[in-house]
Design an enzyme around this catalytic site. Structure first.
Site, PDB file in Angstrom:
ATOM      1  N   ASP A 173      -4.735  -7.619   8.678  1.00  0.00           N
ATOM      2  CA  ASP A 173      -5.889  -6.898   7.896  1.00  0.00           C
ATOM      3  C   ASP A 173      -6.322  -5.563   8.800  1.00  0.00           C
ATOM      4  O   ASP A 173      -7.028  -5.907   9.800  1.00  0.00           O
ATOM      5  CB  ASP A 173      -6.975  -7.709   7.838  1.00  0.00           C
ATOM      6  CG  ASP A 173      -8.134  -7.173   6.967  1.00  0.00           C
ATOM      7  OD1 ASP A 173      -8.038  -5.924   6.911  1.00  0.00           O
ATOM      8  OD2 ASP A 173      -9.035  -8.019   6.629  1.00  0.00           O
ATOM      9  N   GLU A 266     -15.311 -12.790  15.706  1.00  0.00           N
ATOM     10  CA  GLU A 266     -15.280 -12.202  14.281  1.00  0.00           C
ATOM     11  C   GLU A 266     -15.748 -13.656  13.364  1.00  0.00           C
ATOM     12  O   GLU A 266     -14.824 -14.542  13.358  1.00  0.00           O
ATOM     13  CB  GLU A 266     -13.903 -11.975  14.046  1.00  0.00           C
ATOM     14  CG  GLU A 266     -13.502 -11.263  12.641  1.00  0.00           C
ATOM     15  CD  GLU A 266     -13.234 -12.150  11.654  1.00  0.00           C
ATOM     16  OE1 GLU A 266     -14.079 -12.994  10.934  1.00  0.00           O
ATOM     17  OE2 GLU A 266     -12.130 -12.402  11.449  1.00  0.00           O
ATOM     18  N   GLU A 275     -17.957 -20.648   5.954  1.00  0.00           N
ATOM     19  CA  GLU A 275     -17.459 -21.315   7.263  1.00  0.00           C
ATOM     20  C   GLU A 275     -18.437 -21.652   8.477  1.00  0.00           C
ATOM     21  O   GLU A 275     -18.205 -22.236   9.193  1.00  0.00           O
ATOM     22  CB  GLU A 275     -16.428 -20.630   7.845  1.00  0.00           C
ATOM     23  CG  GLU A 275     -15.165 -20.473   6.709  1.00  0.00           C
ATOM     24  CD  GLU A 275     -14.100 -19.572   7.596  1.00  0.00           C
ATOM     25  OE1 GLU A 275     -14.138 -19.067   8.551  1.00  0.00           O
ATOM     26  OE2 GLU A 275     -12.863 -19.942   6.856  1.00  0.00           O
ATOM     27  N   HIS A 424      -9.216  -8.668   3.900  1.00  0.00           N
ATOM     28  CA  HIS A 424      -8.731 -10.163   3.682  1.00  0.00           C
ATOM     29  C   HIS A 424      -9.943 -10.653   3.006  1.00  0.00           C
ATOM     30  O   HIS A 424      -9.867 -11.951   2.556  1.00  0.00           O
ATOM     31  CB  HIS A 424      -8.339 -10.905   4.745  1.00  0.00           C
ATOM     32  CG  HIS A 424      -8.974 -11.099   5.737  1.00  0.00           C
ATOM     33  ND1 HIS A 424      -9.603 -10.433   6.700  1.00  0.00           N
ATOM     34  CD2 HIS A 424      -9.457 -12.416   6.047  1.00  0.00           C
ATOM     35  CE1 HIS A 424     -10.336 -11.030   7.541  1.00  0.00           C
ATOM     36  NE2 HIS A 424     -10.481 -12.556   7.075  1.00  0.00           N
TER      37      HIS A 424
END
Length: 536
Positions: A173, A266, A275, A424
């Site tokens: 990405d 990230e 998440e 992405h």
């Protein structure tokens, strides 16, 4: 050594008692009646990852009764008397575990209350094994991460990110990776001779960027098996790798030998929060970052706008048509049609869509990673208020996010907006099973509520309402409301490219006033003719 002494002091607490009597049990035939009148010291301490309560006749005595606070129960027998029952280990004497109990006599009610309060605090306390862990060591106690995330979800999560093909997907990405590289290299002034912690380092690529920018040392913390690949990659770049230490473990558990000047990570998932890695990012800030240290990224911004997409609505609704069969091998499937229809609409849609589908100017909600508390991420409520730009059917809410790298030299945004180069993460849309009808200029209100759950994601609750239109609207009242509940953990990945939406000759697109800098006046159009009811 001073740190170690201080740590020991912080993990001990003492109380003076009037007396303690050990209760008789099957393995101890005699009670310690001689201790009934002798002053006793009760000491809470942390040893081998366990909170222990010891009763000594004086502070120097080695003759003691020990109980494991986690398994113990403390009950009041009266204002000045309590009983403590627990399983205790006879490790000091070579005996096996046995059930033990003591009657505790306090000198006054105030000391009784203080002891009970301390007992409850130590019972809930997470104890670090030992007093000073070496660099990279992981504690053996149940961490905060394990308390809030179910083991099966964590296992799948770390397995996923432990595979090179998924790391490759993220590294390829180029919007993501290129923006990180530019943000770091353009802000070398922040990295030169600084200590950096890479939170959730993955392949170690961000650690290598930080080293390229002149970091004095980088600690790459990674909990999955990807840590071994990161070590390999970093060893293969020796000029940079000599300043990088890979630590395998969770940021909630590892110990570092020094504080960090910069955190880089990230931590973003779908809709920014999926998440739940943002929580780990915030925990790393509280544990490792010096006051006023830098965070890359420092701010996250969620953008939202209502959309109209008849094609998408029909596509989702048609999935449930299978359950409208009356004679499927002689079986009537229709009793499950309603459940199937609701199930398909409970999936948020992840794809890249045409920004002209937006029917109102966007609003945004900011999350400042430098100040936000971990608990603030458990539940996020965003009030919604839009003004429709066109008359149409509103099929739901479209969402995307940006993050800001607030460097000292250059500020750079990473955007996932529709119309910008696709990442992405794509964009996310919450689709209503009951669309709303609105007119141009009509107000759309509602709420987006996201509640974290232990499968490392969020349950989304969306409500949109349109007020009355025409004569009498000033008196208030809601004409139509539509709600949905979605699981961010189970999205519908619709990875098609944005379709071309043809306009009728008499349709005049209206510019949308969005807040995303990368979008230069996307157009809004009427949806296709609404003659699709027969297909449903």
């Amino acid at each position: 050594m001073e740190i170690q002494k201080q740590s020991k002091q912080q993990q001990q607490e003492e109380f003076a008692l009037a007396s303690v009597t050990e209760l008789a049990s099957s393995s101890t035939s005699s009670s310690r009646s001689d201790s009934q009148s002798a002053p006793v010291i009760a000491r809470f301490s942390a040893g081998n990852g366990v909170a222990v309560l010891r009763f000594n006749r004086d502070s120097e005595s080695t003759d003691s009764i020990s109980v494991d606070v986690k398994t113990a129960q403390l009950s009041k027998l009266g204002p000045l008397q309590s009983v403590c029952i627990a399983e205790a280990s006879g490790a000091d004497t070579g005996k096996e575990k046995y059930s033990t109990g003591v009657t505790v006599q306090f000198r006054n009610e105030e000391e009784s209350r203080a002891f009970h309060c301390a007992f409850e605090q130590w019972k809930k306390k997470d104890i670090v094994q030992g007093t000073l862990l070496p660099n990279g060591a992981v504690t053996s106690f149940k961490s905060k991460f394990e308390d809030k995330i179910e083991p099966s979800s964590a296992k799948m999560y770390f397995h996923y990110y432990g595979q090179l093909l998924h790391q490759q997907n993220m590294m390829q990405d180029y919007v993501r990776t290129g923006t990180y590289y530019a943000a770091v290299m353009e802000n070398r002034v922040d990295f030169i001779d600084r200590v950096v912690v890479d939170v959730g380092a993955g392949s170690g690529i961000l650690s290598l960027f930080a080293a390229q920018a002149g970091a004095k040392h980088v600690y790459a913390v990674e909990a999955s098996e990807m840590a071994e690949y990161a070590r390999k990659l970093i060893a293969g770049n020796p000029s940079l790798g000599e300043r990088i230490t890979v630590i395998k473990g969770k940021v909630e558990e590892v110990e570092l030998p020094e504080k960090a000047d910069i955190l880089i990570s990230e931590p973003m998932g779908t809709l920014l929060v999926n998440e739940r890695m943002l929580e780990s990012y915030v925990i790393a800030r509280d544990r490792f970052l010096v006051p006023n240290g830098k965070m890359f990224p420092a701010v996250g911004r969620i953008h939202m706008a209502p959309f109209s997409d008849e094609y998408l609505f029909v596509e989702i609704a048609n999935k449930a048509l299978f359950w409208q069969q009356h004679k499927y091998f002689g079986v009537d499937l229709t009793p499950l049609y309603g459940s199937a229809f609701g199930g398909y609409f409970s999936q948020p849609v992840v794809d890249a869509f045409d920004p002209r589908l937006l029917v109102a100017p966007t609003i945004s909600h900011d999350l400042d990673f430098t100040e936000i508390k971990e608990e603030d991420l458990y539940e996020i409520e965003i009030p919604l208020k839009f003004v429709a730009s066109v008359g149409t059917r509103v099929h739901g809410l479209a969402c995307w996010f940006d993050v800001l790298f607030n460097g000292s030299a250059v500020q750079r945004w990473l955007t996932t907006a529709p119309g910008a180069p696709t990442t992405h993460w794509y964009q996310l849309r919450c689709v209503l099973s009951q669309p709303l009808y609105v007119m141009a200029g009509q107000e759309i209100t509602g709420q987006l509520r996201m509640v974290a759950h232990n499968a490392q994601s969020y349950t989304i609750y969306l409500t949109l309402s349109a007020k009355m239109w025409g004569p009498g609207a000033e008196q208030g009242g809601i004409l139509q409301t539509s709600s949905c509940k979605l699981d961010l953990k189970e999205p519908y990945y619709r990875m098609s490219q944005p379709q071309a939406y043809a306009m009728a000759q008499d349709q005049q697109p209206t510019p949308a006033n969005t807040h995303t800098d990368d979008l230069e006046g996307p157009e809004l159009i009427q949806p296709p003719p609404q003659n699709l009811d027969g297909q449903l």
